[in-house]
Each structure stands twice: as structure tokens, then as C-alpha cells.
Design a protein around this motif. Sequence first.
Motif, PDB file in Angstrom:
ATOM      1  N   THR A 340      -5.648   0.005  18.456  1.00 60.45           N
ATOM      2  CA  THR A 340      -4.326   0.275  17.907  1.00 60.45           C
ATOM      3  C   THR A 340      -3.852   1.611  18.470  1.00 60.45           C
ATOM      4  O   THR A 340      -4.488   2.177  19.352  1.00 60.45           O
ATOM      5  N   GLU A 341      -2.781   2.134  17.933  1.00 57.38           N
ATOM      6  CA  GLU A 341      -2.298   3.428  18.414  1.00 57.38           C
ATOM      7  C   GLU A 341      -3.238   4.563  18.028  1.00 57.38           C
ATOM      8  O   GLU A 341      -3.269   5.602  18.682  1.00 57.38           O
ATOM      9  N   THR A 342      -4.017   4.373  16.947  1.00 57.22           N
ATOM     10  CA  THR A 342      -4.814   5.488  16.425  1.00 57.22           C
ATOM     11  C   THR A 342      -6.297   5.202  16.320  1.00 57.22           C
ATOM     12  O   THR A 342      -7.077   6.112  16.054  1.00 57.22           O
ATOM     13  N   LYS A 343      -6.710   3.948  16.497  1.00 51.82           N
ATOM     14  CA  LYS A 343      -8.099   3.622  16.210  1.00 51.82           C
ATOM     15  C   LYS A 343      -8.584   2.501  17.115  1.00 51.82           C
ATOM     16  O   LYS A 343      -7.787   1.725  17.648  1.00 51.82           O
ATOM     17  N   SER A 344      -9.906   2.421  17.263  1.00 51.06           N
ATOM     18  CA  SER A 344     -10.519   1.374  18.078  1.00 51.06           C
ATOM     19  C   SER A 344     -11.498   0.583  17.220  1.00 51.06           C
ATOM     20  O   SER A 344     -12.266   1.163  16.440  1.00 51.06           O
ATOM     21  N   GLU A 376      -5.259  -4.378  23.773  1.00 49.48           N
ATOM     22  CA  GLU A 376      -4.299  -3.475  23.131  1.00 49.48           C
ATOM     23  C   GLU A 376      -3.572  -4.222  22.009  1.00 49.48           C
ATOM     24  O   GLU A 376      -2.953  -5.263  22.236  1.00 49.48           O
ATOM     25  N   VAL A 377      -3.672  -3.679  20.795  1.00 51.04           N
ATOM     26  CA  VAL A 377      -2.966  -4.259  19.637  1.00 51.04           C
ATOM     27  C   VAL A 377      -2.166  -3.156  18.956  1.00 51.04           C
ATOM     28  O   VAL A 377      -2.207  -2.993  17.742  1.00 51.04           O
ATOM     29  N   ASP A 378      -1.429  -2.388  19.775  1.00 52.23           N
ATOM     30  CA  ASP A 378      -0.728  -1.229  19.238  1.00 52.23           C
ATOM     31  C   ASP A 378       0.475  -1.592  18.380  1.00 52.23           C
ATOM     32  O   ASP A 378       1.117  -0.707  17.799  1.00 52.23           O
ATOM     33  N   VAL A 384      -4.337  -3.732   9.126  1.00 51.28           N
ATOM     34  CA  VAL A 384      -4.111  -5.138   9.474  1.00 51.28           C
ATOM     35  C   VAL A 384      -5.188  -5.631  10.439  1.00 51.28           C
ATOM     36  O   VAL A 384      -5.733  -6.726  10.282  1.00 51.28           O
ATOM     37  N   VAL A 385      -5.523  -4.824  11.435  1.00 49.16           N
ATOM     38  CA  VAL A 385      -6.561  -5.218  12.398  1.00 49.16           C
ATOM     39  C   VAL A 385      -7.908  -5.367  11.700  1.00 49.16           C
ATOM     40  O   VAL A 385      -8.673  -6.296  11.970  1.00 49.16           O
ATOM     41  N   GLN A 386      -8.189  -4.452  10.780  1.00 47.82           N
ATOM     42  CA  GLN A 386      -9.453  -4.532  10.046  1.00 47.82           C
ATOM     43  C   GLN A 386      -9.542  -5.836   9.254  1.00 47.82           C
ATOM     44  O   GLN A 386     -10.571  -6.525   9.269  1.00 47.82           O
ATOM     45  N   GLN A 387      -8.463  -6.200   8.568  1.00 55.95           N
ATOM     46  CA  GLN A 387      -8.457  -7.445   7.793  1.00 55.95           C
ATOM     47  C   GLN A 387      -8.437  -8.667   8.709  1.00 55.95           C
ATOM     48  O   GLN A 387      -9.034  -9.708   8.389  1.00 55.95           O
TER      49      GLN A 387
END
Length: 494
Positions: A340-344, A376-378, A384-387
Motif C-alpha cells: 500500500t502507500e504506507t505498508k507492505s 502495488e495496491v496503493d 482493507v488489505v489486511q482483511q
Amino acid sequence: MDRRKKEVTFLWYIENYSFCRHETGDKLFSPTFEPEGLEGTSWFLRLFPRGARGEYKGFISLDLRRGTDNGPACVSVKFELSILAEDGSVLSSKEYDHSFSELNWHRSGDFLKMDGSLYLRNFPRDVLTVRCKMWRGDGEVHRVAPICVRTCIGVETVSLRHEVDNFSTLKPNQKHTIQIPSSLKKERYVTSSLYFTVDSCRDGEMMVEITAPADSYILRKRSISLYQFYRITWCREDDNRFAVERKDIRKLPLSLTRQEILNKKGKYLQCDRLTLLCECSFSTGYVYEYSKQAEKQRNNQEPSKNISKVNFVTSTYPSALEDMKSLYLNKCFTDVELKTETKSFTAHKMVLCARSPVFHRMLTINMKERNTDCIEVDDLGDDVVQQLLLFLYSDTVQSLEWAMATGLYYAADKYEIGRLKAVCSSFLVEHLSPTNAGELLLLADTHSDADLKGVVEDFILDHDKEVFFSKEWEMLWKMNPVLAGETMLLKYKR
């Protein structure tokens, strides 16, 4: 006139029962029910999970209480109260004959003595079943349709991986802390702190301290394991759900001291890194109620005891989905990143390809994702990515809220995860209201979801005045006047 004896069965399922926050003397109330054939009277059950006060401490206390209704001033009924195990067997049952006026009750104070081993053996899925049978008259029994209700105790379970680099340089009482976002409390975190002490009887005692995401949360269960070279070594598990006097388990020592870990650093440390795997389960304080007629849930039949016994046996072992979830949480052998923009977030290509046609194309066709092992899922938020990943591995989502459901719906549509999209659609429709109808209409239209859009349009036309005169609809009109106009035109076309 039908003179047969009418027997009414009321079934109360209490999910996540062991996470009740109730102490001695505290009551848990069932939803109110109005049995057929009892002259318009209303009733409810009161359950004391840790007993009424005094001599009943440590027992489940249970009573039947009449509510406020338009029935006769006094009603005499015979009734039976029972607690059922998950296989349908009766653990405790008592029969009574009592006359009830409004708000009058009849209590059994020492209904069932509870302990952890008894509970885990009989309620492997943590669902306590209370049954109340009521009848009047004599002769042939006429059983009316049972009434089923559910009460769900709110629980949040958080799994975290606590890594301490340069473990050997950690100073006494120097806390190494990590934070994991709560899935239920926005902008709140579960905090894990690791440190060692020098002022205890065990020099260098390792302490793990867990902080809840909110003051209302109570830590009821936690397990901590050491992770070593793709193996998990059990360390300790603490569970205060069943003790009569519950203890505080937020701060407890490991079974190993700092020196014992250093003495076996080849076993416990990898490049001087200590890794703990923690799972914490909190009672959130929320209670949810659901009421349905029994014929929709149980088809008017008792469950097959043979099937229940099979379920009991299989429920004691991890399922494939639970093992897959563990694979994700432990991050073993990961080979791809979602950024994401802030995390991997690390994941497994095989799982992503199996669950999403879009991910499959990215990672198998000669695209940049295949060559870089990075997706890339920015346009998605971290939560949301975690869920999303949790769903791909376990087929479940944790405690959906509206904002999370809309975010996951967007991700599910983008990556063609049909099952997740259906789960989110069902949640959004179930929580549809005049204030959020415009937002969901826009979401469905943006993603060309004709089925969802049709459901929302029907809702809007059924609640047209509430919707069309709301501030939220004015906002939709400004954002997308064509969509708002077409929807309002449907009112006249239909």
C-alpha cells in the motif's frame, strides 16, 4: 375448542458464552418471547453466568420471568428449564409449577456448577443452549412451532507477531513494544510489550504485557509461542474465562528467563532475533441479539445425535481453513508482497493465484508483478488489505463495519473475488438505511452491479420520502445528478 395441552419450546443460543463479562450477581437477559396459547403474555429468561449472590456463587443461576403485557393479572404455568450440551444431551433440567403476575419470576439458583473442563467438553464451539418448555392443561400434547433466539457476546481476537531484533542487547525493564490495529475500534491498537526484570526471584524473568484497544475491552484469553526456524514451540497459555474469581492476565511472565533463551540462542534466536507469536481474545462488551422462528433454523426437528457427536470430534482439531489462516499469520515461506502507500504485506503466490483470477494473471503472465514479486495496491487502505488477505486464507472476515465492507467490496470486484463480493453485498444490504442508501446506490452503479443496484432502488422507492429529503441524497445529487435523477424518475415509472 382445542383442549389439547399446548407445549411451547423456547431455545436460547448464547454464542461466545465463555466471554461473558458478568461477575457474580450480574444478569444476562434473553430476548422477550410471546408463546402461542398463553393468553398474550410475554416472557424472558434471566441467566446469571457466575451465579446469583451468596450461596449460589460459582453456579449458573437461571430464572423465568414474566414481562409487561396485556395478559391476565395472574397466569399459572408449568415449565421446564434445561441447559443442553452441543450434542443435544441435557446437562441439567428442572421442572416447576408457578403462578406469575407481571414482572414476577421463579429462580433456580444452583442450576449448574460450571468449570472449564466441563464447559470445553460439552461446548466446543462456545455456544451455550438454554431451553424453556412451557405448557398448560392436560391430555394429548400439541406442540406449537418452537421459538429460537440468539445472543452473541462480542469478541475480538487479534493475532500478532512480536519480533525483537538485537535481543541480547535489551536492557533490564526496557520495553520493546509493537502495535497491531484493532479490527473493531478505528484508530485503536492492541499493544504488546516485552521486557525482562531483575528484581524478581527469577533473575531476568521475561514479561509480556498486553494492552487492549479500548478501556471497555477485557482480555480473557491469550497464548504465546516461540517461533524458531519455521517451528513453533509452545510457551504458555492463559485463560481466565472459567475461574470463579477472574484474574488479570494482561501482564504475565514467559516460562523462560532471558538467560535461558541466551543459553540456547541456537534454538530460540535467529541472528539475535527473538520472535513471539501471540493470540489475544478480548471481550468487547457488546451483546447482539437475533430472533428467528425455529422452522427456519432447525426445521422443527431435534438435531441428530450421531451428527452432533461427529461434529464434536472434528471440532477439536484444526480445519484446513484454520491451518491456512495459521500459515498466513505465521508468515512462513512467503514469496510475494502487497504494497500500500504506507505498508507492505507478505503472502504466498499459490494462495493469491488460487483465490483471485486477477492475481493469477499478474503472477503467471509476463507482467511486472511476476518479475518483481511485488503487487502495488496503493488504492487500498492498510486495514482493507489486511482483511482481504485474511479472507483469501480463511474464507472469513472479522466483524464487518460499513466502511470496511465498502472497501472490501471494491477490492473484491477489482480482483474478481466473487465470494468476498457476495459477503460484502449481503452485509451492506442487511445494514441498508435511508441515510446510506445513496452511497450504496453509487457504489453499485460504479461497479455495474445490476443485482445490488436493483435491491437498493427497491429500498429507496419503499422509503422515498426519508431518502429524497435527506442530506445524504443532496450530496449524491451534487456528485452524480444523472444517477439521482434516474432513480427519482423510477418512482413515477413504477
